[in-house]
Design a protein around this motif. Structure first.
Motif, mmCIF file in Angstrom:
data_model
loop_
_atom_site.group_PDB
_atom_site.id
_atom_site.type_symbol
_atom_site.label_atom_id
_atom_site.label_comp_id
_atom_site.label_asym_id
_atom_site.label_seq_id
_atom_site.Cartn_x
_atom_site.Cartn_y
_atom_site.Cartn_z
ATOM 1 N N LYS A 22 2.646 42.247 64.415
ATOM 2 C CA LYS A 22 1.801 43.399 64.716
ATOM 3 C C LYS A 22 0.592 42.940 65.514
ATOM 4 N N ALA A 23 -0.002 41.855 65.081
ATOM 5 C CA ALA A 23 -1.149 41.309 65.808
ATOM 6 C C ALA A 23 -0.727 40.892 67.215
ATOM 7 N N MET A 45 9.241 51.160 69.147
ATOM 8 C CA MET A 45 9.263 50.239 68.011
ATOM 9 C C MET A 45 10.350 50.661 67.029
ATOM 10 N N SER A 46 11.297 51.431 67.495
ATOM 11 C CA SER A 46 12.327 52.023 66.650
ATOM 12 C C SER A 46 13.146 50.972 65.912
ATOM 13 N N PHE A 47 13.604 51.386 64.736
ATOM 14 C CA PHE A 47 14.468 50.587 63.864
ATOM 15 C C PHE A 47 13.781 49.337 63.340
ATOM 16 N N ASN A 48 12.476 49.402 63.169
ATOM 17 C CA ASN A 48 11.699 48.353 62.517
ATOM 18 C C ASN A 48 11.193 48.928 61.198
ATOM 19 N N LYS A 49 12.003 48.805 60.166
ATOM 20 C CA LYS A 49 11.660 49.394 58.864
ATOM 21 C C LYS A 49 10.370 48.826 58.285
ATOM 22 N N ASN A 50 9.967 47.635 58.735
ATOM 23 C CA ASN A 50 8.735 47.017 58.242
ATOM 24 C C ASN A 50 7.496 47.458 59.009
ATOM 25 N N LEU A 51 7.644 48.301 60.008
ATOM 26 C CA LEU A 51 6.486 48.758 60.769
ATOM 27 C C LEU A 51 5.535 49.521 59.861
ATOM 28 N N THR A 52 6.002 50.513 59.174
ATOM 29 C CA THR A 52 5.274 51.369 58.230
ATOM 30 C C THR A 52 3.986 51.936 58.820
ATOM 31 N N ASP A 53 3.243 52.637 57.980
ATOM 32 C CA ASP A 53 2.035 53.333 58.416
ATOM 33 C C ASP A 53 0.960 52.390 58.945
ATOM 34 N N SER A 54 0.751 51.265 58.281
ATOM 35 C CA SER A 54 -0.321 50.358 58.719
ATOM 36 C C SER A 54 -0.029 49.773 60.096
ATOM 37 N N GLY A 55 1.223 49.459 60.374
ATOM 38 C CA GLY A 55 1.586 48.932 61.687
ATOM 39 C C GLY A 55 1.417 49.963 62.777
ATOM 40 N N LEU A 56 1.870 51.180 62.502
ATOM 41 C CA LEU A 56 1.722 52.238 63.501
ATOM 42 C C LEU A 56 0.245 52.497 63.773
ATOM 43 N N ASN A 57 -0.555 52.533 62.727
ATOM 44 C CA ASN A 57 -1.982 52.801 62.888
ATOM 45 C C ASN A 57 -2.640 51.767 63.797
#
Length: 142
Positions: A22-23, A45-57
């Motif tokens: 993410k960084a 960033m599709s199909f990255n189940k570990n992205l979650t809300d914090s990553g998107l933010n």
């Protein structure tokens, strides 16, 4: 001679992203902006189940005005991300495409996306899988 690139698609799909990546993503976006590099036209960033809300933010905070499409299909996003994307889309003049199928949105957020679509009808938006057949086709070909 090198050809000048005017815009770029940053595709980070299905990479099993984590906090370090993410960084790295944010660093890439910031470097492009600081160096007057090609405009970031689309980001997936599709199909990255570990992205979650914090990553998107963290990503949405650094997206430049040139970003016209965002894809976060099957990324484990919840209503917090849905609300963030809706607010961003209302203020982001250049957004033309939003793809968010397969996330964990409540009916309340889905209704807010419907209102966004009504308010900004030129945005192409997929928030839910339209059918199981379509979902299967996308998953098989992505």
């Amino acid at each position: 001679m090198y050809e000048k690139i005017d815009s770029v698609l940053l595709a980070l799909a299905d990479l099993q992203l984590n906090l370090k990546s993410k960084a790295c993503r944010n660093l890439i976006i910031e470097k492009i902006k600081k160096n007057n590099g090609p405009l970031l036209n689309k980001i997936s960033m599709s199909f990255n189940k570990n992205l979650t809300d914090s990553g998107l933010n963290s990503i949405i905070q650094v997206l430049p005005e040139s970003t016209s499409a965002i894809g976060c299909v099957e990324c484990g996003l919840t209503d917090a991300s849905g609300e963030r994307i809706i607010n961003w889309a209302y203020t982001h003049k250049g957004i033309k495409e939003i793809y968010l199928e397969g996330n964990l949105f409540s009916k309340n957020i889905i209704n807010k996306f419907a209102k966004l679509k009504k308010d900004k009808p030129n945005i192409i938006m997929l928030i839910e899988w339209p059918s199981e057949e379509f979902k299967k086709m996308v998953l098989e070909n992505y």
